[in-house]
Design an enzyme around this catalytic site. Sequence first.
Site, PDB file in Angstrom:
ATOM      1  N   GLU A 170       0.891  -1.192   0.002  1.00 20.57           N
ATOM      2  CA  GLU A 170       0.076   0.082   0.152  1.00 20.57           C
ATOM      3  C   GLU A 170       0.721   1.349  -0.025  1.00 20.57           C
ATOM      4  O   GLU A 170       0.844   2.180   0.900  1.00 20.57           O
ATOM      5  CB  GLU A 170      -0.867   0.227   1.090  1.00 20.57           C
ATOM      6  CG  GLU A 170      -1.743  -1.086   1.206  1.00 20.57           C
ATOM      7  CD  GLU A 170      -2.803  -1.059   2.388  1.00 20.57           C
ATOM      8  OE1 GLU A 170      -2.857  -0.163   3.048  1.00 20.57           O
ATOM      9  OE2 GLU A 170      -3.976  -1.841   2.380  1.00 20.57           O
ATOM     10  N   GLU A 352      -5.509  -8.787   1.350  1.00 20.59           N
ATOM     11  CA  GLU A 352      -6.187  -8.224   2.441  1.00 20.59           C
ATOM     12  C   GLU A 352      -7.606  -7.854   2.246  1.00 20.59           C
ATOM     13  O   GLU A 352      -7.902  -7.275   1.388  1.00 20.59           O
ATOM     14  CB  GLU A 352      -5.520  -7.124   3.101  1.00 20.59           C
ATOM     15  CG  GLU A 352      -4.103  -7.128   3.690  1.00 20.59           C
ATOM     16  CD  GLU A 352      -3.548  -5.703   4.245  1.00 20.59           C
ATOM     17  OE1 GLU A 352      -4.430  -4.794   4.485  1.00 20.59           O
ATOM     18  OE2 GLU A 352      -2.452  -5.726   4.049  1.00 20.59           O
TER      19      GLU A 352
HETATM   20  C1  GCO Z   1      -3.187  -2.226   5.278  1.00 17.64           C
HETATM   21  C2  GCO Z   1      -2.990  -2.599   6.370  1.00 17.64           C
HETATM   22  C3  GCO Z   1      -2.974  -3.033   7.373  1.00 17.64           C
HETATM   23  C4  GCO Z   1      -4.170  -2.511   8.441  1.00 17.64           C
HETATM   24  C5  GCO Z   1      -5.574  -2.945   7.459  1.00 17.64           C
HETATM   25  C6  GCO Z   1      -6.725  -2.402   8.262  1.00 17.64           C
HETATM   26  O1  GCO Z   1      -2.327  -2.706   4.749  1.00 17.64           O
HETATM   27  O2  GCO Z   1      -3.905  -1.296   5.379  1.00 17.64           O
HETATM   28  O3  GCO Z   1      -2.034  -3.571   5.616  1.00 17.64           O
HETATM   29  O4  GCO Z   1      -1.820  -2.989   7.957  1.00 17.64           O
HETATM   30  O5  GCO Z   1      -4.209  -2.950   9.560  1.00 17.64           O
HETATM   31  O6  GCO Z   1      -5.744  -2.582   6.646  1.00 17.64           O
HETATM   32  O7  GCO Z   1      -6.622  -1.163   8.437  1.00 17.64           O
END
Ligand code: GCO
Length: 442
Positions: A170, A352
Amino acid sequence: MRKLSLPADSKMLTSSFTYGVATASFQIEGGIDSRLPCIWDTFCATPNKIVDNSNGAIACDHFNLWEDDINLIESLGVDAYRLSISWPRVMHKNGELNKEGVQFYLNILERLEQKNIKAFVTLYHWDLPQHIEDNGGWLNRETAFLFAEYADKISKAIGHKVHSFATLNEPFCSAYLGYEIGIHAPGKVGKEFGKKAAHHLLLGHGLALQMLNKNCPDALNGIVLNFTPCYSASEKEEDIEATKFADDYFNQWYAKPIFDGAYPDIINQLPEENRPEIFPGDMEIISQPNDFFGINFYTRAIYKADKEEHFVQLDPPAPRTDIGWEIYPQALNQLLTSLHEIYELPPIYITENGAAMNDQLEDGEVHDIDRVNYYQQHLSVVDNAIKSGIKIDGYFAWSLMDNFEWAEGYLKRFGIVHVDYETQKRTIKASGLAYKNLISNR
Ligand code: GCO
């Protein structure tokens, strides 16, 4: 018990589909005395940055409990574990590998291998060594080259045990949240910073990918981007245009350079001082082919036009999760369909997806039926996308366990496993049991 289910003809019920759980180093490890400080240590120590004033000093104590945690992962029956490497744990300031830090990850990777769990390793999940930030961090072009050096060294050391490498997780969050609006580390604020940081992150991705492909040609090497699909508040021309601008600014800004080798056209509408400095050859480095494309999805955002700011985001409507994000699985469908239409994509992994819910531990159980429903809705969308011809090879639940949720501290729980932060006891929630059930009954 509430179950997760997919139609009998689903490709997601065949052995070629990978199910996993995901975590990130800073969010779970603790063990901060045996690594260099990172920007999140500094950010947590700054007053009023983290809602509950917490930090990553202990987190889930995974640094000490990693063996139990791998047993837990195994007990869920998943095919893969997505973890991240802490750059400040494996590199010394002088640019040499920290052998003890590397050994920590080698132990984990060896154990995963013994248990036949594929390792999906992210090299950068936001924990930049503080000494690099002190030299400008991602605003300094040099950081992209330091990242590639780290990628080179660490992939030589651990690559033989890794199924898949992602360079960055990200970059939108690192660049925009960290250097433009300052709600994440390192907390810099300024429109002139965000896109510069983004360019150096993307350049770092391209340079690191060259190292991964050289050192680990058999691994699946790629990147993980997050998307919050943008919806217009109305059918009005001006709202539709504003929404398109927001999509280019937040989402396509990261995807288009990687797949098309160019930034969205809105770059020409940004004031000169807010644009990145692009050197000849940068876009070719950034747009090298990836073996896979990781997509993180949680929610959508609704925009309308604004005279001064191009666009303004509206408050999300209900239903919302405990972190205030709207539950809107149709946006995942729209996202996958549109990305598939716009770009020539390698195989996709949903790296994710998940939800923060207001969980209650009662009599040793967590009945997080709302989270089970969230997973059911999103798994169904992925299944339909595959049926429509989009190549999606895997799905990772965020997260294996409750952990340090960045600026929200420990108050928001995303795990399919509950963590009691006093005792470090792990309890598999109803969602974890349902996920296990889905996977084991394939
Ligand atoms: C992300 C994140 C996580 C967060 C999840 C929830 O990559 O955004 O990898 O670290 O915890 O997205 O916000």
